[in-house]
Design an enzyme around this catalytic site. Sequence first.
Site, short mmCIF file in Angstrom:
data_model
loop_
_atom_site.label_atom_id
_atom_site.label_comp_id
_atom_site.label_asym_id
_atom_site.label_seq_id
_atom_site.Cartn_x
_atom_site.Cartn_y
_atom_site.Cartn_z
N GLY A 197 0.97 -1.28 -0.08
CA GLY A 197 -0.01 -0.07 0.17
C GLY A 197 0.87 1.27 0.12
O GLY A 197 2.11 1.32 -0.41
N HIS A 208 4.66 2.49 -8.14
CA HIS A 208 3.58 1.33 -8.10
C HIS A 208 2.68 1.28 -9.31
O HIS A 208 2.30 0.38 -10.00
CB HIS A 208 2.67 1.49 -6.95
CG HIS A 208 3.14 1.06 -5.75
ND1 HIS A 208 3.46 2.14 -4.78
CD2 HIS A 208 3.84 -0.07 -5.00
CE1 HIS A 208 4.03 1.64 -3.68
NE2 HIS A 208 4.18 0.38 -3.85
N ASP A 255 13.73 -3.16 -5.37
CA ASP A 255 14.09 -4.07 -4.50
C ASP A 255 14.72 -5.19 -5.37
O ASP A 255 14.32 -6.27 -5.56
CB ASP A 255 12.96 -4.44 -3.88
CG ASP A 255 12.31 -3.42 -3.18
OD1 ASP A 255 12.88 -3.12 -2.18
OD2 ASP A 255 11.07 -3.06 -3.59
N ARG A 264 8.85 4.90 1.92
CA ARG A 264 9.65 5.48 3.26
C ARG A 264 10.08 6.95 3.11
O ARG A 264 10.65 7.80 3.94
CB ARG A 264 10.92 4.43 3.50
CG ARG A 264 10.15 3.17 4.10
CD ARG A 264 11.48 2.27 4.73
NE ARG A 264 10.92 1.46 5.56
CZ ARG A 264 10.80 -0.08 5.09
NH1 ARG A 264 11.14 -0.11 3.66
NH2 ARG A 264 10.22 -0.92 5.82
O1 PAF Z 1 8.15 -4.83 -1.94
C1 PAF Z 1 6.96 -4.98 -1.10
O2 PAF Z 1 6.40 -4.05 -1.05
C2 PAF Z 1 7.00 -6.02 -0.19
O3 PAF Z 1 8.03 -6.94 0.06
C3 PAF Z 1 6.07 -7.19 -1.08
C4 PAF Z 1 6.43 -7.80 -2.08
C5 PAF Z 1 4.33 -6.67 -1.15
C6 PAF Z 1 5.68 -8.36 0.00
O4 PAF Z 1 5.07 -7.98 1.05
#
Ligand code: PAF
Length: 284
Positions: free
Chosen positions: A26, A32, A142, A179
């Site tokens: 979220g 996103h 990530d 963050r």
């Molecule tokens: O990247 C993220 O936001 C989290 O690590 C994920 C992949 C949603 C798993 O909780």
Amino acid sequence: MIVVKSLEELSNNPFTSPFALVPTMGNLHEGHINLLEIAREKNFLPVVSIFVNPLQFGPNEDLDKYPRTLDNDLEILEKNNCHGVFIPQENEILKNIEPLEAPFADKLCAKSRPGHFNGVITIVNKLFEVTNPQACVFGMKDFQQQLIIQHLIKTKQYEIQFLSAPVVRDTNGLALSSRNNYLTSKQRTEASKVFTFLSEIQEEIKLSFKKQKKTLPIDLDTIKDNYVQIIENKGFKIDYLEILDSKTLEICQNNSTKILIAIAVFYKQVRLIDNLVVDLSSFS
Ligand code: PAF
């Protein structure tokens, strides 16, 4: 937009195939939204899951204060024509969950966040099991998480196409992250230096590679050690700065083709991560 909140609703296959699962915690931002675009580019309908996963937070981490903005997230998704959303209930999704162990446990973020990727792989596996997607989308920011999920798909032999999305950056270069909300706008400008450092290291690697007539090894340790100093002198506390083979996360070898420059720093007590991949084969 189809909003699903229980496993029972999910069992009726509410989403239209082929769809790509976009797992999130979220507090959605442009990064996103770009994951949705990547799904659509590859002809998958985007389905976003929103779940702040307690399994991936360490005891001294920010689980409690992690930004939860569900109403706003749903508005953003609706506006961006998201096909579906899955918002699991914590007790339901964690019930009888199969605990998994992530590979690369002694590398990068796994070193300073013990157990973090076990929590990630465990929840992502469960999300795959209950939603049954044809594809999934994860962001390059990530980097280690991407490798771990690719490994999960391979070992479990899931027929899920893995789609990778490039890092989305602010105009000043700062990689977008939920963050960043912990920082003021002035601090975010300062934090964007992290990307400047990565870009400079990339240039140094390219230069050394060219100087050595396009062969490895180049003295990556010296480049790294110099930058650890430079970065710390600018007020960042380094968690790690690593220059590794991007496939194995091991020290680069003569046959390495893609070099990962990965960094995690604390700035104003906020942990920021970022990375760049240098493709040596692309140098003319
Ligand atoms: O990247 C993220 O936001 C989290 O690590 C994920 C992949 C949603 C798993 O909780």
